[in-house]
Design an enzyme around this catalytic site. Sequence first.
Site, PDB file in Angstrom:
ATOM      1  N   THR A 112      -1.803  -9.715  -3.405  1.00  0.00           N
ATOM      2  CA  THR A 112      -0.609 -10.504  -3.091  1.00  0.00           C
ATOM      3  C   THR A 112      -0.930 -11.977  -3.327  1.00  0.00           C
ATOM      4  OG1 THR A 112       0.140  -8.903  -1.435  1.00  0.00           O
ATOM      5  CG2 THR A 112       1.056 -11.126  -1.300  1.00  0.00           C
TER       6      THR A 112
ATOM      7  N   HIS B 233      -3.040  -3.846  -5.115  1.00  0.00           N
ATOM      8  CA  HIS B 233      -2.574  -5.092  -5.737  1.00  0.00           C
ATOM      9  C   HIS B 233      -3.061  -6.285  -4.902  1.00  0.00           C
ATOM     10  CE1 HIS B 233       0.516  -4.506  -2.623  1.00  0.00           C
ATOM     11  NE2 HIS B 233       0.575  -5.825  -2.623  1.00  0.00           N
TER      12      HIS B 233
ATOM     13  N   HIS C  28      -6.924 -11.172  -1.208  1.00  0.00           N
ATOM     14  CA  HIS C  28      -7.542  -9.856  -0.992  1.00  0.00           C
ATOM     15  C   HIS C  28      -6.684  -8.785  -1.669  1.00  0.00           C
ATOM     16  CE1 HIS C  28      -4.623 -10.251   2.317  1.00  0.00           C
ATOM     17  NE2 HIS C  28      -4.454  -8.922   2.162  1.00  0.00           N
TER      18      HIS C  28
ATOM     19  N   THR D  57      -5.467  -4.902  -1.081  1.00  0.00           N
ATOM     20  CA  THR D  57      -5.365  -3.834  -0.081  1.00  0.00           C
ATOM     21  C   THR D  57      -5.732  -2.493  -0.717  1.00  0.00           C
ATOM     22  OG1 THR D  57      -3.635  -5.057   1.064  1.00  0.00           O
ATOM     23  CG2 THR D  57      -3.850  -2.707   1.581  1.00  0.00           C
TER      24      THR D  57
END
Length: 835
Positions: free
Chosen positions: A720, A718, A797, A799
């Site tokens: 953030t 996902h 970004h 993860t």
Amino acid sequence: MKVLALRHSVAQVYADTQTYVHDDSKDEYENAFLISNLTTHNILYLNYSVKTLKILNKSGIAAIEIQSPDELFTLIRCNFTYNYENNTVYLHDYSYYTNNEIRTDQHWVTKTDITNYLLPGWKLTYVGYNGKNTRGHYKFSFICQNAATDDDIIIEYIYSNELDFQTFLLRKIKERMTTSLPITRLSNRVFRDKLFSSILNTHKKVINVGPRNESMFTFLNLPTIKQFSNGAYLVKHTIKLKQERWLGKRVSQFDIGQYKNMLNVITTIYYYYNLHFSKPIIYMLGSAPSYWIYDIKQYSDFTFETWDPLDTPYSTTHHKELFFDKDINRLKDNSILYIDIRTDRGNMDWKEWRKVVEHQTISNLNIAYKYLSTGKAKVCCVKLTAMDLELPVTTKLLHHPTTEVRSEFYAILDVWDVNTIKRFVPKGVFYAFINNVITENVFIQPPFKLKTSSNDYIVALYALSNDFNSRQDVINLINQQKQSLITVRMNNTFRDEPKVNFKNIYDWTFLPTDFETKGSIITSYDGCLGIFGLSISLSSKPTGNNHLFIINGTDKYYKLDQYANHMGISRRSHQIRFSESATSYSGYIFRDLSNNNFNLIGTNVENSVSGHVYNALIYYRYNYAFDLKRWIYLHSIGKANVEGGRYYEHAPIELIYACRSAKEFAILQDDLTVLRYANEIERYINIVYNITYADDPNYFIGIEFTNIPYEYDVKVPHLTLGVLFISDNMINDVITVLKKMKPELFKMEISTSYTYMLSDNIYVANASGVLSTYFKLYNMFYRSHITFGQSRMFIPHITLSFSNRQMVRIESTRLKISSIYLRKIKGETVFDMSE
């Protein structure tokens, strides 16, 4: 910069010229902004919008409709000041030198023998006030006159120690032809006329601080303005002088007696104004020929009543006769008397002549005393000679330049001086005064005390930066005075010098952050011009002689995009980026890298830093017309009223990032002034914005995607979108914001093209196309008083793994959002939404 608006293109090519065609897909403000950031001096604006021209002029950038080739040729070859309210152009064009001609706007000069000392084959031409007599040369669709003259050279010569006028003139013309045009000096007379008439339309009581001789005609028609200067030289000051003898020094090759008499009378007029705030009748004894009366009448309609056996052609009423004591009763109240009586020497022996002169001096004084002893509202300026005399200690002594330094000087007396104690002054002391003192200013009013005045509008142009004033007192005055226009010297040094040498004095230096003002506009000369109905073709340059114009109590404060606005904010950046830098993207790259954002893909369209604030800081010497503090403050209180243009409201954190980039830029450039300025702007941002950080967050906003083009071992990769620090009863407020933002959130064009190690054991994929929406979301949370985002830069970004992996690069791949949710960290999802 000058913008010349044309309906059709021209075939001829001009140097330093660029063409801009109006873009109908953008509004007038956006077109104006794009024009203002072009880097050439001349802009030919095709298919123009009149409103765009108006926007540019309000910003201080001269923009004029051109109707003929002659208009284009005239304006493209010189600089000018433009009164955009009455469509008048004041050229600053010295091309008349090619006619073997120098020019003056002072009529008295034409009545001297100055032509005997010009360059061979040259002539002198009188062009009237600000070149008004040249209007007939220009048959244009706008009013046009050439305000350029050589009076500055003539006056500088008069006050210099040089005698050879031709050599002096030649050197000054060569200097003029090889140095940049002193544009503010040339346009200042136009500005002062416009400024004070505008102020007096709305303010009854006006104080003017520090006027000099270049303003001596400006205020002749404005008697109600209270002037403050450096004070007068009084009889009591002569106690410091040691006795000297007659010097007999030649000052000027051509006769400047007319100039001296004009200065004496103008000094007396302004002395009278400060006592009585009205125009006096002007009586003159020994007046012939007084050609300078013509000059004064060009500016204001005075009544001159004169006595002299010879003609005084420009007098209102002339008595071709001598004046006697019995005539004093003919002189009315509310008047000034100028006594310049002296019999010609003829063939008299000098000793006999000396007796005549001393007798005449006593006679002149007696006339003055008798005139002042009755009636009211009277001031007298009287010619005296160096001799043993008793004079009131408060007598004002004048010694304006004249053709030769001999024995004469002048004194101003008022009705109060007559009753003041007198002091004996020996002849040698008066000679010391004559030999060593030149009255350099027609304004001899007392100095200004740095205190606020609640009922007055204070104007102080180039007057308060001197280091004999307390720097803090100047700052306090500007901070506390409700209505004013005050200038201070801008800190243009690179070492953050607190004061700089200027001519024979030192000036304090200032930055906008030195002042704690609300409701004030802090701008440049050209920015100030725009506020008062003028614009200029040559913008301020970082010469070291730059001033901040601080306007308190203006009704234009909230008109953020009309006055002292962001026009030209990127112009210096463009000049550097497209000519000297490693790449035209250098600014974008540096701003991201200096904030530890290493994803430079699309940096020119998705930058993490406010370019406005960054450019306003690092290039403040070039674009300080833009009032950065006002821009920040009005945004912080939600009162940034904007008429048009591509408007984007920056999140406060973007402004902080800009300051951090500017500080790093300053360190690399070893620019201590920008370093301090950026630090102080960052501090100001933190004061006006109540920024809180979720550095210890308890909730986050996540985005899940339907497609991830990389291998991953986390349960659900996902993005953030930001972290929050909230109480549980604020969850509904967060959800409300997310619902409002839902359309924009799902419209994000998020893409990815590589993976990297964010830190040890954290393997992530980059995400582009997120930042602009993130900052909008940040703003909505900020307005709702919800703590969102951390103090470190947000780096989007995804993860993928909590282990070390090799970097992977792929073709840019669009990611489709499946859901956006709010989840407690290490807890449950409390809200989820899909498209």
